[in-house]
Design a protein around this motif. Structure first.
Motif, PDB file in Angstrom:
ATOM      1  N   LEU A  56      24.481 -32.814 -43.428  1.00 13.27           N
ATOM      2  CA  LEU A  56      25.389 -33.735 -42.735  1.00 13.27           C
ATOM      3  C   LEU A  56      24.951 -33.939 -41.290  1.00 13.27           C
ATOM      4  CD1 LEU A  56      28.031 -35.398 -42.631  1.00 13.27           C
ATOM      5  CD2 LEU A  56      29.189 -33.275 -41.966  1.00 13.27           C
ATOM      6  N   VAL A  57      24.639 -32.864 -40.603  1.00 10.30           N
ATOM      7  CA  VAL A  57      24.202 -32.961 -39.209  1.00 10.30           C
ATOM      8  C   VAL A  57      22.904 -33.754 -39.109  1.00 10.30           C
ATOM      9  CG1 VAL A  57      23.346 -31.625 -37.241  1.00 10.30           C
ATOM     10  CG2 VAL A  57      25.455 -30.942 -38.396  1.00 10.30           C
ATOM     11  N   ASP A  58      21.975 -33.529 -40.041  1.00  4.79           N
ATOM     12  CA  ASP A  58      20.716 -34.279 -40.035  1.00  4.79           C
ATOM     13  C   ASP A  58      20.961 -35.782 -40.180  1.00  4.79           C
ATOM     14  OD1 ASP A  58      19.137 -32.025 -39.735  1.00  4.79           O
ATOM     15  OD2 ASP A  58      18.637 -31.876 -41.876  1.00  4.79           O
ATOM     16  N   VAL A  59      21.839 -36.158 -41.100  1.00  6.16           N
ATOM     17  CA  VAL A  59      22.153 -37.574 -41.309  1.00  6.16           C
ATOM     18  C   VAL A  59      22.820 -38.167 -40.071  1.00  6.16           C
ATOM     19  CG1 VAL A  59      23.585 -39.172 -42.647  1.00  6.16           C
ATOM     20  CG2 VAL A  59      22.262 -37.409 -43.826  1.00  6.16           C
ATOM     21  N   LEU A  60      23.785 -37.451 -39.509  1.00  4.66           N
ATOM     22  CA  LEU A  60      24.485 -37.952 -38.322  1.00  4.66           C
ATOM     23  C   LEU A  60      23.550 -38.038 -37.120  1.00  4.66           C
ATOM     24  CD1 LEU A  60      27.850 -36.052 -38.777  1.00  4.66           C
ATOM     25  CD2 LEU A  60      27.347 -38.452 -39.327  1.00  4.66           C
ATOM     26  N   TRP A  61      22.649 -37.068 -36.980  1.00  6.63           N
ATOM     27  CA  TRP A  61      21.651 -37.081 -35.899  1.00  6.63           C
ATOM     28  C   TRP A  61      20.750 -38.298 -36.045  1.00  6.63           C
ATOM     29  CZ3 TRP A  61      20.100 -35.827 -31.320  1.00  6.63           C
ATOM     30  CH2 TRP A  61      18.753 -35.750 -30.987  1.00  6.63           C
ATOM     31  N   PHE A  62      20.342 -38.603 -37.277  1.00  4.95           N
ATOM     32  CA  PHE A  62      19.514 -39.771 -37.545  1.00  4.95           C
ATOM     33  C   PHE A  62      20.261 -41.052 -37.169  1.00  4.95           C
ATOM     34  CE2 PHE A  62      18.467 -43.296 -40.374  1.00  4.95           C
ATOM     35  CZ  PHE A  62      17.129 -43.486 -40.059  1.00  4.95           C
ATOM     36  N   ILE A  63      21.504 -41.173 -37.634  1.00  9.15           N
ATOM     37  CA  ILE A  63      22.295 -42.379 -37.355  1.00  9.15           C
ATOM     38  C   ILE A  63      22.513 -42.528 -35.862  1.00  9.15           C
ATOM     39  CG2 ILE A  63      24.592 -43.427 -37.619  1.00  9.15           C
ATOM     40  CD1 ILE A  63      24.594 -42.236 -40.484  1.00  9.15           C
ATOM     41  N   GLU A  64      22.835 -41.448 -35.193  1.00 14.12           N
ATOM     42  CA  GLU A  64      23.062 -41.466 -33.740  1.00 14.12           C
ATOM     43  C   GLU A  64      21.828 -41.968 -32.995  1.00 14.12           C
ATOM     44  OE1 GLU A  64      25.241 -40.638 -30.161  1.00 14.12           O
ATOM     45  OE2 GLU A  64      25.938 -40.570 -32.226  1.00 14.12           O
ATOM     46  N   GLY A  65      20.645 -41.628 -33.490  1.00 16.61           N
ATOM     47  CA  GLY A  65      19.412 -41.999 -32.809  1.00 16.61           C
ATOM     48  C   GLY A  65      18.793 -43.307 -33.257  1.00 16.61           C
TER      49      GLY A  65
END
Length: 132
Positions: A56-65
């Motif tokens: 989840l954190v990886d996906v959110l980090w990707f979306i954020e960036g």
């Protein structure tokens, strides 16, 4: 990959032999005798919760960036707000567990930008009240 032999579907898996299993193995062009096979791939996650949190954190980090050309900004905001809503409505014990897992991830993170994202995760996604 599926292989067919005499009408039965066989599934091909990757396996790794240790030196102990290799002794006594022989090949005569037709027969390979093996007593014990050891799976090549093992999980590096101690629990499903940890694996899902990191994903989840990886996906959110990707979306954020993401740049505007990579993902529509309105869609990105919808996803981030949707996740914030879900995690902010979890029972208190589950929120606490998520905060702990993110804290462990933060402590071991070497990328400064990602560490900053992880440090702000609990507040940014509604797991704790604003620090102000």
């Amino acid at each position: 990959m599926r292989l067919r032999r005499r009408g039965a579907a066989l599934v091909h898996f990757l396996w790794c032999l240790t030196d102990r299993e290799v002794s006594g193995v022989w090949w005569d062009g037709r027969t390979l005798l093996l007593i014990f096979w050891e799976p090549f791939v093992t999980s590096s996650y101690p629990s499903l919760t940890r694996a899902l949190t990191e994903t989840l954190v990886d996906v959110l980090w990707f979306i954020e960036g993401c740049e505007d050309e990579q993902m529509d900004p309105d869609d990105a905001v919808k996803v981030l707000e949707g996740v914030a809503h879900v995690v902010s409505t979890l029972p208190t014990d589950q929120q606490r567990e998520l905060i702990e897992l993110v804290g462990e991830m933060t402590a071991s993170e070497t990328n400064l930008a990602r560490r900053e994202f992880l440090e702000g995760f609990p507040e940014g996604f509604g797991l704790i009240d604003d620090a102000s």
